[in-house]
Design a protein around this motif. Structure first.
Motif, mmCIF file in Angstrom:
data_model
loop_
_atom_site.group_PDB
_atom_site.id
_atom_site.type_symbol
_atom_site.label_atom_id
_atom_site.label_comp_id
_atom_site.label_asym_id
_atom_site.label_seq_id
_atom_site.Cartn_x
_atom_site.Cartn_y
_atom_site.Cartn_z
ATOM 1 N N GLY A 37 12.669 50.156 11.111
ATOM 2 C CA GLY A 37 11.883 51.107 11.705
ATOM 3 C C GLY A 37 11.170 51.077 12.782
ATOM 4 N N THR A 38 10.766 49.730 13.321
ATOM 5 C CA THR A 38 10.120 49.260 14.307
ATOM 6 C C THR A 38 10.787 48.461 15.320
ATOM 7 O OG1 THR A 38 9.255 47.150 13.422
ATOM 8 C CG2 THR A 38 7.775 49.139 13.107
ATOM 9 N N GLY A 39 11.909 47.879 15.212
ATOM 10 C CA GLY A 39 12.835 47.244 16.173
ATOM 11 C C GLY A 39 12.399 45.800 15.989
ATOM 12 N N TYR A 40 11.175 45.377 15.383
ATOM 13 C CA TYR A 40 10.632 44.267 15.272
ATOM 14 C C TYR A 40 11.666 43.214 14.666
ATOM 15 C CZ TYR A 40 7.539 40.327 14.678
ATOM 16 O OH TYR A 40 6.886 38.966 14.805
ATOM 17 N N MET A 41 11.889 42.068 15.753
ATOM 18 C CA MET A 41 12.897 40.967 15.145
ATOM 19 C C MET A 41 12.280 39.624 15.304
ATOM 20 S SD MET A 41 16.296 40.030 17.305
ATOM 21 C CE MET A 41 15.562 39.006 18.436
ATOM 22 N N TRP A 42 12.743 38.678 14.306
ATOM 23 C CA TRP A 42 12.017 37.404 14.708
ATOM 24 C C TRP A 42 13.093 36.478 14.221
ATOM 25 C CZ3 TRP A 42 10.717 40.485 10.492
ATOM 26 C CH2 TRP A 42 10.992 39.844 9.252
ATOM 27 N N ILE A 43 12.986 35.183 14.902
ATOM 28 C CA ILE A 43 13.818 34.068 14.562
ATOM 29 C C ILE A 43 12.960 33.000 14.274
ATOM 30 C CG2 ILE A 43 15.961 32.941 15.259
ATOM 31 C CD1 ILE A 43 16.431 35.295 16.838
ATOM 32 N N VAL A 44 13.279 32.007 13.363
ATOM 33 C CA VAL A 44 12.439 30.903 13.040
ATOM 34 C C VAL A 44 13.518 29.966 13.006
ATOM 35 C CG1 VAL A 44 10.923 29.387 11.826
ATOM 36 C CG2 VAL A 44 10.751 31.741 11.757
ATOM 37 N N GLN A 45 13.379 28.772 14.075
ATOM 38 C CA GLN A 45 14.238 27.527 14.016
ATOM 39 C C GLN A 45 13.476 25.991 13.663
ATOM 40 O OE1 GLN A 45 17.066 27.841 17.765
ATOM 41 N NE2 GLN A 45 15.011 28.454 18.616
ATOM 42 N N GLN A 46 14.470 25.128 13.247
ATOM 43 C CA GLN A 46 13.661 23.820 12.854
ATOM 44 C C GLN A 46 12.927 23.143 14.218
ATOM 45 O OE1 GLN A 46 16.162 21.438 10.764
ATOM 46 N NE2 GLN A 46 16.338 22.894 8.969
ATOM 47 N N LYS A 47 13.764 23.246 15.314
ATOM 48 C CA LYS A 47 13.051 22.568 16.456
ATOM 49 C C LYS A 47 13.382 23.488 17.944
ATOM 50 C CE LYS A 47 17.163 19.885 17.090
ATOM 51 N NZ LYS A 47 18.244 20.109 16.356
ATOM 52 N N LYS A 48 12.733 23.279 18.901
ATOM 53 C CA LYS A 48 12.874 23.920 20.108
ATOM 54 C C LYS A 48 14.141 23.617 20.498
ATOM 55 C CE LYS A 48 9.778 24.032 24.015
ATOM 56 N NZ LYS A 48 8.660 23.566 24.659
ATOM 57 N N VAL A 49 14.842 24.768 21.283
ATOM 58 C CA VAL A 49 16.230 24.518 21.851
ATOM 59 C C VAL A 49 16.186 24.665 23.272
ATOM 60 C CG1 VAL A 49 18.599 25.277 22.154
ATOM 61 C CG2 VAL A 49 17.440 25.185 19.880
ATOM 62 N N GLU A 50 16.627 23.907 24.179
ATOM 63 C CA GLU A 50 16.713 24.076 25.747
ATOM 64 C C GLU A 50 18.215 24.338 25.899
ATOM 65 O OE1 GLU A 50 14.847 21.222 28.332
ATOM 66 O OE2 GLU A 50 12.827 21.691 27.740
ATOM 67 N N HIS A 51 18.430 25.229 26.587
ATOM 68 C CA HIS A 51 19.814 25.633 26.800
ATOM 69 C C HIS A 51 20.130 25.816 28.253
ATOM 70 C CE1 HIS A 51 23.962 27.294 25.972
ATOM 71 N NE2 HIS A 51 23.718 28.215 27.030
ATOM 72 N N GLU A 52 21.252 25.236 29.113
ATOM 73 C CA GLU A 52 21.636 25.681 30.137
ATOM 74 C C GLU A 52 22.761 26.588 30.402
ATOM 75 O OE1 GLU A 52 22.623 23.890 34.709
ATOM 76 O OE2 GLU A 52 22.558 22.632 32.961
ATOM 77 N N PHE A 53 22.300 27.793 31.030
ATOM 78 C CA PHE A 53 23.286 28.987 31.248
ATOM 79 C C PHE A 53 24.060 28.225 32.569
ATOM 80 C CE2 PHE A 53 20.443 31.215 28.570
ATOM 81 C CZ PHE A 53 21.428 31.540 27.599
#
Length: 137
Positions: free
Chosen positions: A48-64
Motif C-alpha cells: 500500500g505504501t511502497g515501504y521496504m526494509w532489509i535487515v542484515q546481520q552485518k554491514k556490507v561494503e561492495h565495490e561496483f
C-alpha cells in the motif's frame, strides 16, 4: 518507522529474503545488482505504501567494479520503492574521496534510459550507467 511495517509481507532468512529483494527490484524496473546483500535476516514490503526494509546481520561494503565505486550497506536498509526509484532511502552510503555521504534517493530517468541517478542528502546527484548495477557486478 515501525508504523510503516504494518500490513507488510515479510520474508525471514537469507534465501527467501534475497529472493524477495531481487523480485521487488525487478518489479519496479531497478537493476537486480543494486543491493548486494549478505546474511539477510529479514526483508519486508508494504504494498500500500511502497515501504521496504532489509535487515542484515552485518554491514556490507561492495565495490561496483565497472564504475570503481565503493558502497556501504548498513545492517538496516529502508526506503520507499516505486517504479524506477527508491526515495527516503536510509542505510546506504557511497564513498566520495574521503567521505561517506548517505544516498537518499535512487532514480532511473525515462528521459535518459540506461542512466541511474543517486542523490545524497546534500542534494548532490551522481549519474552512472544502469548496467554497472546489473546482477553479478
Amino acid at each position: 518507522m515501525e508504523d510503516n511495517k504494518e500490513g507488510g509481507i515479510v520474508k525471514k532468512g537469507h534465501d527467501d529474503g534475497v529472493e524477495m529483494a531481487v523480485s521487488l527490484l525487478r518489479e519496479f524496473e531497478l537493476p537486480e545488482g543494486l543491493l548486494p546483500l549478505a546474511d539477510v535476516v529479514e526483508v519486508g514490503y508494504v504494498k500500500g505504501t511502497g515501504y521496504m526494509w532489509i535487515v542484515q546481520q552485518k554491514k556490507v561494503e561492495h565495490e561496483f567494479k565497472m564504475i570503481s565505486k565503493l558502497v556501504s550497506y548498513d545492517t538496516e536498509i529502508k526506503g520507499f520503492v516505486d517504479k524506477k526509484r527508491i526515495k527516503k532511502l536510509k542505510g546506504v552510503k557511497a564513498k566520495e574521496l574521503m567521505l561517506w555521504p548517505p544516498v537518499s534517493e535512487i532514480t532511473i530517468d525515462d528521459k535518459q534510459p540506461g542512466k541511474i541517478h543517486f542523490k545524497s542528502l546534500a542534494g548532490i546527484t551522481k549519474t552512472f550507467p544502469v548496467e554497472a548495477f546489473a546482477a553479478g557486478q
